[in-house]
Scaffold this motif. Structure first.
Motif, PDB file in Angstrom:
ATOM      1  N   CYS A 256      82.825  79.376  81.316  1.00 10.57           N
ATOM      2  CA  CYS A 256      83.309  78.996  79.856  1.00 10.57           C
ATOM      3  C   CYS A 256      82.106  78.452  79.191  1.00 10.57           C
ATOM      4  O   CYS A 256      82.057  78.802  78.148  1.00 10.57           O
ATOM      5  N   ALA A 260      80.520  80.328  75.811  1.00  8.55           N
ATOM      6  CA  ALA A 260      80.263  79.660  74.532  1.00  8.55           C
ATOM      7  C   ALA A 260      78.964  79.709  74.090  1.00  8.55           C
ATOM      8  O   ALA A 260      78.897  80.082  72.849  1.00  8.55           O
ATOM      9  N   PRO A 319      82.344  67.686  78.048  1.00 10.24           N
ATOM     10  CA  PRO A 319      83.021  67.330  76.796  1.00 10.24           C
ATOM     11  C   PRO A 319      81.995  67.031  75.679  1.00 10.24           C
ATOM     12  O   PRO A 319      82.353  67.197  74.402  1.00 10.24           O
ATOM     13  N   ALA A 322      81.403  70.387  74.468  1.00 10.74           N
ATOM     14  CA  ALA A 322      82.364  71.007  73.569  1.00 10.74           C
ATOM     15  C   ALA A 322      82.590  70.502  72.023  1.00 10.74           C
ATOM     16  O   ALA A 322      82.841  71.206  71.241  1.00 10.74           O
ATOM     17  N   PHE A 429      84.114  75.582  71.191  1.00 11.39           N
ATOM     18  CA  PHE A 429      84.681  74.396  71.223  1.00 11.39           C
ATOM     19  C   PHE A 429      85.938  74.644  72.221  1.00 11.39           C
ATOM     20  O   PHE A 429      86.135  74.040  73.198  1.00 11.39           O
ATOM     21  N   LEU A 432      84.841  75.475  75.813  1.00 15.27           N
ATOM     22  CA  LEU A 432      84.225  74.265  76.753  1.00 15.27           C
ATOM     23  C   LEU A 432      85.257  73.233  76.822  1.00 15.27           C
ATOM     24  O   LEU A 432      85.167  72.514  77.794  1.00 15.27           O
ATOM     25  N   THR A 433      86.376  73.204  75.796  1.00 16.67           N
ATOM     26  CA  THR A 433      87.179  72.269  76.351  1.00 16.67           C
ATOM     27  C   THR A 433      88.197  72.661  77.635  1.00 16.67           C
ATOM     28  O   THR A 433      88.432  71.489  78.295  1.00 16.67           O
ATOM     29  N   ALA A 436      85.723  71.534  80.315  1.00 18.48           N
ATOM     30  CA  ALA A 436      85.846  70.033  80.356  1.00 18.48           C
ATOM     31  C   ALA A 436      87.122  69.490  81.054  1.00 18.48           C
ATOM     32  O   ALA A 436      87.171  68.709  82.010  1.00 18.48           O
TER      33      ALA A 436
END
Length: 465
Positions: A256, A260, A319, A322, A429, A432-433, A436
């Protein structure tokens, strides 16, 4: 009377000598990630959908060759070591592939729908395969050369700092050099040959990178004791790795993050052109400022790692990384974009300071549990998920045509600015969310003391939150 021979002392590798290799490995791949999309879609006019299709295929091929390279490296026993021969060969292959990728013959450029696609596919795949060969071996050296985590953290911080320095050059300076100083901008009606700057930079960057990688490879001292160990077998190793929970947790989180960053690196020049209305100089200023600031943030995160440990810091950094992409959506000029980019640099450097340390702990634990050092195939198996991140990147690129009408530099549509805002902020976003959220349920192996003999134990028994 029985006598015992004293083993020859093992030569240690200075952290800086290993770390400088990251400068060499980072230049080519960041030029490719940061300029290949812009070069083929905006400069050469390839349709973004065709590019996305080729990119997805090359990601799948690269995912397949990654564990093969790691397996071959782990089983190699030679007077030059396990990793060194492949680092040198990979550096030379990458040099040739990178030059060919950006030095496209005029006759090929003229046939955009056939020869250009074939040329792009061949040399993009060869460049990525060469990069895989290098990094399967370079990454595997970190836990072997530096078994103690404090020295390992130092080596990792040094190499990540050198990676950021390489990014200032290969990402930050490339737009200005390729589109201004050494060449001209495709948007300039007076521009004769917009490919010239990229061609020259491919040669310069390729020569510098290959020289640095070879210099690093000739100065490392691999652990000779590993040559006496049992060689890992391919199928049993793959089965053990894919049934290891870390493969499907840490590996997915890392993928991830990789996807990103691939979005941001590939899209930044488009973002400056279409969303900010800027030029090559502004693209250089934005990238160089953000990367330079990330060096300072890296020192901050390294301090946090020393205090709280790699695992806890990693879960904090995810986070932060993100959320850091969201300000890019709202920036409408260079100053605002630089401020937003500094936020990205904060989150990015946090991942740089921790991600490889998490992988190194997992490799240590595998070696302790099995008695076999198979860092190459293990790290490359993780790399499969990272390489497959080319698929979500391709889907994101295709979506620009579906939702916003963006197809190429020749056909950008009427919402190109919004398209690249979404590409640079909301998509990273979201990725990476997800990473996380997964990280909240992961337990990471604790550090194995360097002087403690390995005792076989089921993977995952030793944990650190």
């Amino acid at each position: 009377m029985e006598t015992t021979s004293t083993p020859a002392p093992r030569h240690s590798t200075p952290p800086w000598r290993y770390a400088i290799g990251m400068f060499g490995t980072s230049i080519p791949i960041n030029v490719i990630k940061g300029s290949m999309l812009y070069f083929y879609v905006s400069v050469l006019g390839m349709d973004a959908a065709i590019y996305a299709g080729v990119y997805a295929v090359y990601g799948v091929i690269d995912a397949v060759d990654n564990p093969i390279f790691g397996y071959i490296s782990d089983r190699t026993r030679s007077r030059w070591g396990r990793r060194r021969p492949y680092l040198i060969v990979g550096a030379l292959l990458l040099l040739g592939a990178m030059i060919a990728l950006f030095w496209v013959p005029d006759a090929v450029v003229a046939r955009k729908t056939s020869a250009l696609v074939i040329w792009f596919a061949i040399f993009a795949i060869l460049a990525e395969a060469s990069d895989s060969l290098i990094n399967a071996n370079y990454g595997a050296l970190l836990p072997e050369l530096f078994p103690a985590e404090r020295r390992r953290a130092l080596a990792n911080s040094l190499r990540q700092g050198l990676q950021l320095l390489a990014m200032i050059i290969s990402l930050g300076l490339t737009p200005l050099l390729a589109r201004g100083i050494l060449g001209c901008d495709v948007a300039d009606p007076q521009c004769g040959d917009p490919t010239r700057g990229y061609e020259l930079l491919a040669v310069i960057y390729g020569l510098v990178a290959s020289a640095v990688i070879i210099f690093m490879a000739l100065g490392i001292h691999e652990n000779p004791d590993i040559a006496q160990e049992e060689r890992p077998r391919f199928i049993p190793s793959i089965i053990q790795i894919v049934t290891n929970r870390y493969f499907w947790t840490v590996g997915v989180v890392s993928a991830c993050f990789g996807a990103a960053m691939a979005l941001v690196l590939g899209g930044l020049q488009f973002y400056v052109d279409h969303s900010l209305g800027g030029d090559a100089l502004q693209a250089t200023i934005l990238q160089a400022t953000v990367i330079a600031a990330s060096i300072g943030f890296l020192a901050l995160w390294t301090t946090v790692v020393r205090r709280y440990g790699a695992a806890r810091t990693w879960k904090i950094a995810l986070p932060v990384a993100a959320v850091s992409f969201l300000p890019l959506f709202f920036a409408n000029n260079l100053i605002a974009a630089i401020i937003a980019g500094l936020c990205v640099g904060l989150g990015y450097s946090g991942m740089l300071a921790t991600n490889d340390l998490i992988f190194a702990r997992i490799l240590d634990h595998d070696a302790a549990a099995t008695g076999i050092h198979r860092e190459g195939i293990f790290l490359s198996a993780f790399g499969v998920l990272g390489r497959l991140s080319a698929i979500p990147v391709s889907i994101a690129l295709l979506s620009l045509g579906w939702f916003f009408g963006y197809h190429s530099g020749d056909d950008p549509g009427t919402q190109a600015g919004l398209a690249w805002r979404v590409y640079m902020s909301l998509y990273p976003f979201g990725l990476l969310t997800v990473g996380a959220m997964i990280s909240r349920f992961i337990w990471v192996p604790a550090d194995t003391p360097v002087d403690t003999p390995a005792t076989p134990a089921p993977l995952g028994d030793t944990k650190e939150t």
